[in-house]
Design an enzyme around this catalytic site. Structure first.
Site, short mmCIF file in Angstrom:
data_model
loop_
_atom_site.label_atom_id
_atom_site.label_comp_id
_atom_site.label_asym_id
_atom_site.label_seq_id
_atom_site.Cartn_x
_atom_site.Cartn_y
_atom_site.Cartn_z
N GLY A 73 0.66 -1.45 -0.18
CA GLY A 73 -0.02 0.15 0.03
C GLY A 73 1.21 0.84 -0.26
CG ASN A 156 -4.74 4.40 9.01
OD1 ASN A 156 -4.68 5.26 8.56
ND2 ASN A 156 -3.73 4.47 9.81
CD GLN A 184 -7.70 0.34 8.08
OE1 GLN A 184 -7.92 -1.22 8.63
NE2 GLN A 184 -5.97 0.49 8.40
CB ALA A 205 -2.68 -7.52 -0.71
CG HIS A 206 -0.64 -6.28 4.47
ND1 HIS A 206 -1.15 -6.14 5.88
CD2 HIS A 206 -0.56 -5.13 4.60
CE1 HIS A 206 -0.71 -4.55 6.45
NE2 HIS A 206 0.22 -3.99 4.79
CB THR A 242 10.63 -10.22 -11.50
OG1 THR A 242 12.07 -9.71 -12.65
CG2 THR A 242 9.92 -11.38 -11.87
CB CYS A 330 3.81 3.73 11.13
SG CYS A 330 2.73 3.37 9.95
C1 LIG Z 1 -1.74 -0.09 6.00
C2 LIG Z 1 -1.59 1.27 5.13
C3 LIG Z 1 -1.05 1.43 4.29
C4 LIG Z 1 -0.12 0.91 4.10
O1 LIG Z 1 0.19 -0.12 3.45
P1 LIG Z 1 1.16 -0.96 3.43
O2 LIG Z 1 0.57 -2.08 2.28
O3 LIG Z 1 1.28 -1.54 5.04
O4 LIG Z 1 2.49 -0.47 3.14
C5 LIG Z 1 -1.52 3.14 3.42
N1 LIG Z 1 -2.82 3.27 4.46
C6 LIG Z 1 -3.61 2.83 5.30
C7 LIG Z 1 -4.65 3.76 5.13
C8 LIG Z 1 -3.53 1.47 5.47
O5 LIG Z 1 -3.66 1.36 6.28
#
Ligand SMILES: *Cc1c(COP(=O)(O)O)cnc(C)c1O
Length: 390
Positions: A73, A156, A184, A205-206, A242, A330
């Site tokens: 993200g 978030n 989010q 994706a996570h 890649t 973070c």
């Molecule tokens: C988690 C998050 C991100 C960062 O995504 P990552 O895949 O962990 O780099 C960015 N923006 C928001 C709103 C998020 O919740």
């Protein structure tokens, strides 16, 4: 010693869905080709990437060639802001950037870096006390030299949902590129890009039961965007390197499942969240909900407690078997109050006592009951410890 740990931090990350895990497996071992190779190993890997691109595009209601795979993200946010700002400056000399005051660090720190290192002019769009951006505020702040506007879909830390379609409309009227960070939001809110009217949209994706380390940027066809990493011509020349074939397959699978099961999961989340939002303020004196009370993510409850050190509270909850967050993964270990909570007008002392609880697919009623049973005592213990220390 076996001890049950209850995970209430799905806004930080989610476990990988077992179907997603299954779908990824063969691309680590048998189907290990490089999608850019000419031979059949390469062709099969390329098909897997292109099929995944189409599946993601179908959920977003866009064309496959509007999906750019990235590593997360944060990278999607970087490509959106840096890429759009650089293209707008090159094409029409525009070097003004607007981002909301409550953006994720991946957006806000990128905008500030563009200001400090590349001489862009950056302004923060203020939010109301619920953390929402008013489209009329954006209209007033737009300038003829505005290059890009970025406002997150859902926050978030405090869960507040923004009126993205209306903000996009304001930007479209002025011909300014509009980006939304939907990282989010995507686990719970529809991400049909034409209904949202956005030019750029970030996914990771996570946050929706896919693997960590894979993301995507939607880029509406024709939206000017400069690549930020150079090398091979992968991803339409916008992101060299890649492709991560197994994770791309996993992301597509995870997004499809999320989309298909969205309303069912949201109902489950919301029932649990509403109990948290109702009961925490009544069980605990000197506490308040942060963010909007109803226009918020269905799985997301957040609070601020008077006279409580948020980090100590998290440690105490962890010892009691509950994994929660203060808002932003973070910011752990950082004694500064959250800039998001300051932006919604919380006094710094109160902002230091924040707590975020985000439920998930596997969270049970019993777990929420147990959490609500221990939280008041733990908060009270934190407060007595503070009083002793003073
Ligand atoms: C988690 C998050 C991100 C960062 O995504 P990552 O895949 O962990 O780099 C960015 N923006 C928001 C709103 C998020 O919740």
């Amino acid at each position: 010693m076996f001890e049950k740990l209850t995970y209430l931090d799905h806004a930080a990350t989610t476990p990988v869905d077992s179907q997603v895990q299954q779908a990824m497996l063969e691309y680590f071992s048998e189907e290990y080709g490089n999608p850019s190779s000419v031979h059949r190993f390469g062709q099969r890997a390329e098909s897997a990437v292109e099929e995944s691109r189409q599946r993601i595009a179908a959920v977003l209601g866009c064309q496959a060639n509007e999906i750019i795979f990235t590593s997360c993200g944060s990278e999607s946010d970087n490509l959106a802001l840096r890429g759009a700002a650089s293209a707008a400056r090159k094409q029409r000399g525009a070097s003004h950037i607007l981002v909301s005051a409550v953006e994720h660090a991946a957006v806000i720190e990128t905008a500030l870096d563009l200001r400090d290192e590349e001489q862009y002019q950056v302004e923060l769009i203020p939010v109301d006390q619920t953390g929402a951006v008013n489209p009329e505020t954006v209209r007033k702040m737009l300038r003829p030299d505005t290059a890009v506007v970025s406002v997150m879909y859902a926050n978030n830390e405090i869960g507040t949902i923004n009126p993205i379609a209306e903000i996009a409309n304001v930007c479209n009227e002025q011909g300014v590129i509009f980006h939304t960070d939907a990282v989010q939001a995507a686990s719970q809110l529809p991400v049909m890009v034409n209904e949202l009217g956005v030019d750029l949209l970030s996914l990771g994706a996570h946050k929706f039961y896919g693997p960590k380390g894979i993301g995507a940027l939607y880029r509406r066809e024709g939206t000017p965007l400069q690549p930020i990493s150079t090398g091979g011509s992968q991803e339409f020349g916008l992101r060299a390197g890649t492709q991560n074939v197994p994770y791309i397959v996993g992301m597509a699978e995870a997004l499809e499942i999320t989309d298909r099961e969205r309303s069912q999961h949201n109902k489950h989340y919301q029932a649990l969240r509403d109990q948290l939002l109702e009961r925490v303020p009544s069980l605990i004196p000197g506490s308040q909900i942060t963010g909007h009370h109803s226009k918020r993510l269905p799985n997301h409850a957040s609070f601020a407690f008077e006279d409580v050190d948020g980090n100590a509270l998290l440690a105490a909850l962890d010892l009691a078997g509950f994994a929660c967050s203060s808002g932003s993964a973070c910011k752990t270990g950082d004694p500064e109050p959250s800039s998001v909570l300051l932006a919604i007008g919380l006094p710094p002392a109160l902002a230091l006592g924040s707590l975020r609880i985000s439920v998930g697919r596997h969270t049970t009623q019993e777990e929420v009951d147990q959490f609500l049973a221990v939280l008041p005592d733990i908060v009270e213990r934190m407060r007595s410890a503070e009083r002793v220390a003073q």
